[in-house]
Scaffold this active site. Structure first.
Site, mmCIF file in Angstrom:
data_model
loop_
_atom_site.group_PDB
_atom_site.id
_atom_site.type_symbol
_atom_site.label_atom_id
_atom_site.label_comp_id
_atom_site.label_asym_id
_atom_site.label_seq_id
_atom_site.Cartn_x
_atom_site.Cartn_y
_atom_site.Cartn_z
ATOM 1 N N GLU A 40 -9.763 10.345 9.204
ATOM 2 C CA GLU A 40 -9.600 9.250 9.444
ATOM 3 C C GLU A 40 -8.085 8.675 9.609
ATOM 4 O O GLU A 40 -7.837 7.413 9.157
ATOM 5 C CB GLU A 40 -10.088 8.423 7.950
ATOM 6 C CG GLU A 40 -11.670 8.708 7.891
ATOM 7 C CD GLU A 40 -12.633 7.540 7.382
ATOM 8 O OE1 GLU A 40 -12.319 6.428 7.251
ATOM 9 O OE2 GLU A 40 -13.683 7.809 6.942
ATOM 10 N N ARG A 52 -5.249 8.731 2.730
ATOM 11 C CA ARG A 52 -6.089 8.534 3.869
ATOM 12 C C ARG A 52 -6.135 10.170 4.492
ATOM 13 O O ARG A 52 -5.360 10.896 4.658
ATOM 14 C CB ARG A 52 -5.162 8.034 4.905
ATOM 15 C CG ARG A 52 -6.063 7.838 6.102
ATOM 16 C CD ARG A 52 -7.334 6.934 6.154
ATOM 17 N NE ARG A 52 -6.779 5.583 5.698
ATOM 18 C CZ ARG A 52 -7.346 4.894 4.510
ATOM 19 N NH1 ARG A 52 -8.408 5.430 3.716
ATOM 20 N NH2 ARG A 52 -7.078 3.624 4.186
ATOM 21 N N GLN A 85 0.524 -2.425 14.292
ATOM 22 C CA GLN A 85 0.824 -3.261 13.182
ATOM 23 C C GLN A 85 2.109 -4.063 13.713
ATOM 24 O O GLN A 85 2.973 -3.463 14.428
ATOM 25 C CB GLN A 85 1.159 -2.638 11.759
ATOM 26 C CG GLN A 85 -0.008 -2.005 11.266
ATOM 27 C CD GLN A 85 0.294 -1.149 9.926
ATOM 28 O OE1 GLN A 85 1.479 -0.803 9.799
ATOM 29 N NE2 GLN A 85 -0.740 -0.438 9.504
ATOM 30 N N GLU A 103 0.954 -1.338 -0.057
ATOM 31 C CA GLU A 103 -0.159 0.023 -0.018
ATOM 32 C C GLU A 103 0.935 1.140 0.003
ATOM 33 O O GLU A 103 1.823 1.391 0.886
ATOM 34 C CB GLU A 103 -0.947 0.055 1.184
ATOM 35 C CG GLU A 103 -1.782 1.261 1.273
ATOM 36 C CD GLU A 103 -2.438 1.418 2.476
ATOM 37 O OE1 GLU A 103 -3.751 1.747 2.688
ATOM 38 O OE2 GLU A 103 -2.067 0.969 3.670
ATOM 39 N N TRP A 104 0.642 2.206 -1.074
ATOM 40 C CA TRP A 104 1.386 3.473 -1.027
ATOM 41 C C TRP A 104 0.384 4.501 -0.215
ATOM 42 O O TRP A 104 -0.849 4.726 -0.934
ATOM 43 C CB TRP A 104 1.523 3.981 -2.233
ATOM 44 C CG TRP A 104 2.611 5.056 -2.310
ATOM 45 C CD1 TRP A 104 3.311 5.767 -1.070
ATOM 46 C CD2 TRP A 104 2.589 6.213 -3.399
ATOM 47 N NE1 TRP A 104 3.708 6.857 -1.570
ATOM 48 C CE2 TRP A 104 3.410 7.266 -2.719
ATOM 49 C CE3 TRP A 104 2.132 6.362 -4.624
ATOM 50 C CZ2 TRP A 104 3.821 8.205 -3.415
ATOM 51 C CZ3 TRP A 104 2.619 7.371 -5.210
ATOM 52 C CH2 TRP A 104 3.353 8.568 -4.954
ATOM 53 N N ARG A 105 0.566 4.746 0.811
ATOM 54 C CA ARG A 105 0.092 5.949 1.775
ATOM 55 C C ARG A 105 0.488 7.232 1.261
ATOM 56 O O ARG A 105 1.529 7.882 1.647
ATOM 57 C CB ARG A 105 0.216 5.749 3.096
ATOM 58 C CG ARG A 105 -0.647 4.670 3.877
ATOM 59 C CD ARG A 105 -2.150 5.311 3.907
ATOM 60 N NE ARG A 105 -2.074 6.294 4.544
ATOM 61 C CZ ARG A 105 -2.108 6.285 6.090
ATOM 62 N NH1 ARG A 105 -2.247 5.253 6.661
ATOM 63 N NH2 ARG A 105 -2.297 7.621 6.569
ATOM 64 N N SER A 129 1.827 2.072 9.794
ATOM 65 C CA SER A 129 0.940 3.522 9.255
ATOM 66 C C SER A 129 -0.264 3.686 10.178
ATOM 67 O O SER A 129 -1.069 4.340 10.223
ATOM 68 C CB SER A 129 0.501 3.044 7.759
ATOM 69 O OG SER A 129 -0.290 1.861 7.843
ATOM 70 N N LYS A 183 -13.877 -2.759 3.988
ATOM 71 C CA LYS A 183 -12.713 -2.635 5.115
ATOM 72 C C LYS A 183 -13.129 -1.528 6.202
ATOM 73 O O LYS A 183 -13.629 -0.516 6.085
ATOM 74 C CB LYS A 183 -11.387 -2.217 4.640
ATOM 75 C CG LYS A 183 -10.316 -1.754 5.687
ATOM 76 C CD LYS A 183 -9.127 -1.185 5.108
ATOM 77 C CE LYS A 183 -8.201 -0.883 6.172
ATOM 78 N NZ LYS A 183 -7.066 -0.193 5.942
ATOM 79 N N ARG A 220 -5.582 -8.684 14.338
ATOM 80 C CA ARG A 220 -4.755 -8.769 13.043
ATOM 81 C C ARG A 220 -4.121 -10.259 12.796
ATOM 82 O O ARG A 220 -3.571 -10.558 11.465
ATOM 83 C CB ARG A 220 -3.544 -7.663 13.350
ATOM 84 C CG ARG A 220 -4.010 -6.193 13.494
ATOM 85 C CD ARG A 220 -2.729 -5.361 13.517
ATOM 86 N NE ARG A 220 -3.362 -3.933 13.821
ATOM 87 C CZ ARG A 220 -3.435 -3.026 12.930
ATOM 88 N NH1 ARG A 220 -3.265 -3.597 11.596
ATOM 89 N NH2 ARG A 220 -3.685 -1.824 13.104
ATOM 90 N N HIS A 236 -12.465 4.197 9.013
ATOM 91 C CA HIS A 236 -11.360 4.063 10.193
ATOM 92 C C HIS A 236 -11.778 5.093 11.298
ATOM 93 O O HIS A 236 -12.015 6.392 10.949
ATOM 94 C CB HIS A 236 -10.069 4.793 9.632
ATOM 95 C CG HIS A 236 -9.442 3.818 8.382
ATOM 96 N ND1 HIS A 236 -9.964 4.107 7.022
ATOM 97 C CD2 HIS A 236 -8.653 2.820 8.322
ATOM 98 C CE1 HIS A 236 -9.477 2.960 6.233
ATOM 99 N NE2 HIS A 236 -8.459 2.287 6.953
#
Length: 252
Positions: free
Chosen positions: A85, A81, A235, A46-48, A231, A169, A212, A142
């Site tokens: 959120e 994002r 995590q 994922e590229w944020r 992120s 999601k 998770r 989120h």
């Protein structure tokens, strides 16, 4: 339930797929993160882009061209994002859509993330735009302040499905371990009774770490692991996460 296949990765069956976010601020840092991830046990990247300092749609599209060369066949999720959120920047709807339009038309992304609370009109527009270019859509929500009640979680996930997103999601912050159980129960109920496509849920922070890890048992199809800087809170390092998921899978 139908699965979603991006490149050689099928989401919605077997072990939850590991997505590793890139949160670099500068082009060189982003590309270095991408190179590191190619040597990890990652299924998706994922590229944020909200972390990308001074980003504009054209600059993002140029970086995407370089990222595709580095990532090869690793599927790439493009995410801006918003601040409300948990993101790094707040922008208007028109600029937000412009980022996604540039990404989708670049031909270098496989999925995009569209936030449900931007409104049905915007989310529907993004879904149609993405699908016209063969790109899949994760609709998302989120909540960094709390965990919604089970019926509200189900309501939001069902709304995402009704709008036509490919993957649904929700991530929420627990105030207690009971909140983690509430999210897991909602996940299981959505997967069993309502969803006809992959569902992704997670409870954030230290209390939510278990969510998770146990997605395969409750019906969550993707989990997020870090390549260094996380992120979102809770995590785990991606390679450690892969080992745990494999152990759970073998025991089921």
């Amino acid at each position: 339930m139908r699965t979603v296949t991006v490149r050689k990765v099928t989401i919605g069956e077997g072990i939850p797929k590991i997505c590793v976010p890139m949160v670099g601020a500068a082009r060189a840092e982003i590309l270095k993160e991408a190179e590191t991830i190619t040597h990890m046990q990652a299924d998706l990247v994922e590229w944020r882009v909200d972390w990308f300092e001074g980003a504009n749609p054209q600059a993002a599209a140029e970086v995407l061209t370089e990222l595709r060369k580095v990532l090869g066949e690793l599927p790439l999720l493009f995410t801006f994002r918003t601040k409300q959120e948990g993101g790094q920047r707040q922008i208007g709807i028109d600029e937000y859509v412009s980022f996604y339009e540039a990404a989708v038309r670049s031909g270098n992304v496989d999925l995009i993330d569209a936030e449900l609370f931007l409104g049905e009109e915007t989310v529907t527009r993004l879904i149609h735009m993405a699908h016209s270019c063969g790109v899949k859509v994760i609709a998302s929500n989120h909540d960094f302040a709390k965990t919604p009640k089970r019926q509200e979680i189900l309501k939001r996930l069902c709304a995402m499905q009704r709008l036509g997103a490919d993957i649904l999601k929700i991530a929420a912050m627990p105030k207690s371990r009971a909140d983690v159980l509430e999210l897991l129960a909602a996940t299981e109920q959505m997967h069993r009774s309502y969803a006809d496509r992959p569902v992704v849920t997670m409870s954030m922070g230290s209390d939510g770490v278990i969510s998770r890890l146990c997605g395969e048992a409750f019906g969550s199809a993707i989990t997020f692991g870090s390549a260094g800087k996380a992120s979102a809170p809770g995590q785990l390092p991606a390679d450690e996460l892969a080992q745990i998921l494999s152990l759970i899978h073998r025991a089921m």
